[in-house]
Design an enzyme around this catalytic site. Structure first.
Site, PDB file in Angstrom:
ATOM      1  N   ALA A  22     132.514  87.009  74.254  1.00 31.43           N
ATOM      2  CA  ALA A  22     131.471  87.179  73.236  1.00 31.43           C
ATOM      3  C   ALA A  22     131.086  88.624  72.978  1.00 31.43           C
ATOM      4  O   ALA A  22     130.167  88.874  72.193  1.00 31.43           O
ATOM      5  CB  ALA A  22     130.230  86.393  73.643  1.00 31.43           C
ATOM      6  N   GLY A  25     134.577  90.857  68.312  1.00 27.82           N
ATOM      7  CA  GLY A  25     135.333  89.995  67.417  1.00 27.82           C
ATOM      8  C   GLY A  25     134.675  88.677  67.068  1.00 27.82           C
ATOM      9  O   GLY A  25     133.476  88.590  66.795  1.00 27.82           O
ATOM     10  N   GLY A  27     134.039  86.077  68.896  1.00 25.12           N
ATOM     11  CA  GLY A  27     133.030  85.636  69.848  1.00 25.12           C
ATOM     12  C   GLY A  27     131.689  86.298  69.603  1.00 25.12           C
ATOM     13  O   GLY A  27     130.639  85.639  69.659  1.00 25.12           O
ATOM     14  N   TYR A 175     152.335  83.497  72.872  1.00 25.31           N
ATOM     15  CA  TYR A 175     151.011  83.295  72.279  1.00 25.31           C
ATOM     16  C   TYR A 175     150.954  81.943  71.574  1.00 25.31           C
ATOM     17  O   TYR A 175     149.996  81.179  71.742  1.00 25.31           O
ATOM     18  CB  TYR A 175     150.718  84.419  71.294  1.00 25.31           C
ATOM     19  CG  TYR A 175     149.402  84.271  70.565  1.00 25.31           C
ATOM     20  CD1 TYR A 175     148.188  84.377  71.242  1.00 25.31           C
ATOM     21  CD2 TYR A 175     149.363  84.016  69.189  1.00 25.31           C
ATOM     22  CE1 TYR A 175     146.974  84.244  70.580  1.00 25.31           C
ATOM     23  CE2 TYR A 175     148.160  83.880  68.513  1.00 25.31           C
ATOM     24  CZ  TYR A 175     146.971  83.998  69.217  1.00 25.31           C
ATOM     25  OH  TYR A 175     145.779  83.846  68.560  1.00 25.31           O
TER      26      TYR A 175
END
Length: 307
Positions: A22, A25, A27, A175
């Site tokens: 958080a 970005g 978050g 990913y």
């Protein structure tokens, strides 16, 4: 689901939201929105200094905001356990947003517990955390788990049985595999919650094409990574725009459990039900991943198999 914006969301006073990753970005954009709406927000971050700086930014933007920083390293199950046990002991949790992640790690790296880094942070660390916090989510009136996947799950045509540990390594493939795992697990979690008659729901979201800091860790990227970083910086939406889908998934109760929410136009736009590839909707792979993930992490959800 009707048109939806982060502005003007319902008052969240009295609700507790835990957001991983958080401090920056997507978050940070999510945590800021929740705090502005009156929620108690826990910033679950790996770096304490960055977490405190993010909390201070939120308090400046929203005086009186209830924001707290908790240390969480998803690449270390001991850290996950410590954070999870501490937060579970603080009472009900209304939303757990599994947002943190790594992307395009240039060479195969492993977590403290020996998991490939993408799979360990993006998927397995969050599995362990969700299991630890499930009792606190059950204690809330209508707890919700929001897991962050990606359109990159589409590059994975089937789940790698080795979970990225062996074989040829490619950053985008690794990913994509981790984000396929996130989607499979989030859907299986919701099926099992429904089978148990639980009031907790599981929703998966993706931001479309969002310009965040996930790809900023490699100083000497390969051609594919360098191109992806450049294109994202130019064409990607802002973190605030990208976070709309996961915020909607967290607070819009018209969105049912088991939904996959993303931008209506695929890469950007208002939150909307999103499509997924066939590998993500395979219940056999999901059940296998559930068992393996629990075994690897020691997670104990206490939920029956979905019928």
């Amino acid at each position: 689901m009707s048109a939806w914006k982060t502005e003007g969301i319902a008052n969240l006073t009295g609700r507790r939201m835990v957001v991983t990753g958080a401090n920056t970005g997507l978050g940070f954009a999510s945590a800021s929105t929740f705090a502005r709406a009156g929620a108690e927000v826990v910033l679950a971050v790996r770096n304490a200094d960055k977490g405190r700086a993010a909390a201070e930014k939120i308090r400046i933007d929203s005086p009186g905001a209830s924001v707290r920083v908790g240390l969480l390293d998803l690449a270390d199950l001991a850290s996950v356990r410590k954070f999870g046990e501490a937060e579970a002991g603080r009472g009900p949790i209304d939303v757990l947003m599994n947002n943190a992640g790594v992307m395009l790690v240039p060479r195969r790296e492993f977590t403290v517990d020996g998991f490939e880094m993408h799979m360990g942070v993006n998927h397995l660390g969050h599995v362990a955390l969700t299991a630890l916090l499930l009792p606190a989510l059950v204690a809330a009136p209508a707890g919700r788990v929001v897991s962050l996947s990606s359109t990159a799950h589409r590059v994975a045509h089937r789940l790698d049985p080795g979970l990225n540990r062996t074989g040829q390594y490619a950053p985008m493939r690794a990913y994509g595999q981790s984000k396929l795992a996130t989607l499979l697990f989030g859907l299986e979690l919701d099926r099992r919650l429904r089978a148990a008659g639980s009031t907790v729901t599981s929703v998966i979201a993706h931001p479309g094409w969002s310009a965040t800091e996930l790809m900023a860790r490699d100083d000497h990227p390969g051609l594919m990574t360098a191109f992806s970083r450049k294109a994202t910086a130019i064409m990607g939406s802002s973190a605030t725009e990208g976070a709309r889908s996961q915020i909607a998934a967290a607070v819009d109760r018209s969105i049912p459990g088991g939904s996959f929410i993303g931008p209506a136009l695929g890469l950007r736009g208002r939150p909307h039900r999103s499509s997924m590839n066939s590998a993500a909707s395979d219940p056999i792979s999901a059940a296998w991943l559930w068992d393996v993930s629990n075994e690897l992490t020691g997670a104990d959800f206490g939920l029956p198999a979905a019928r």
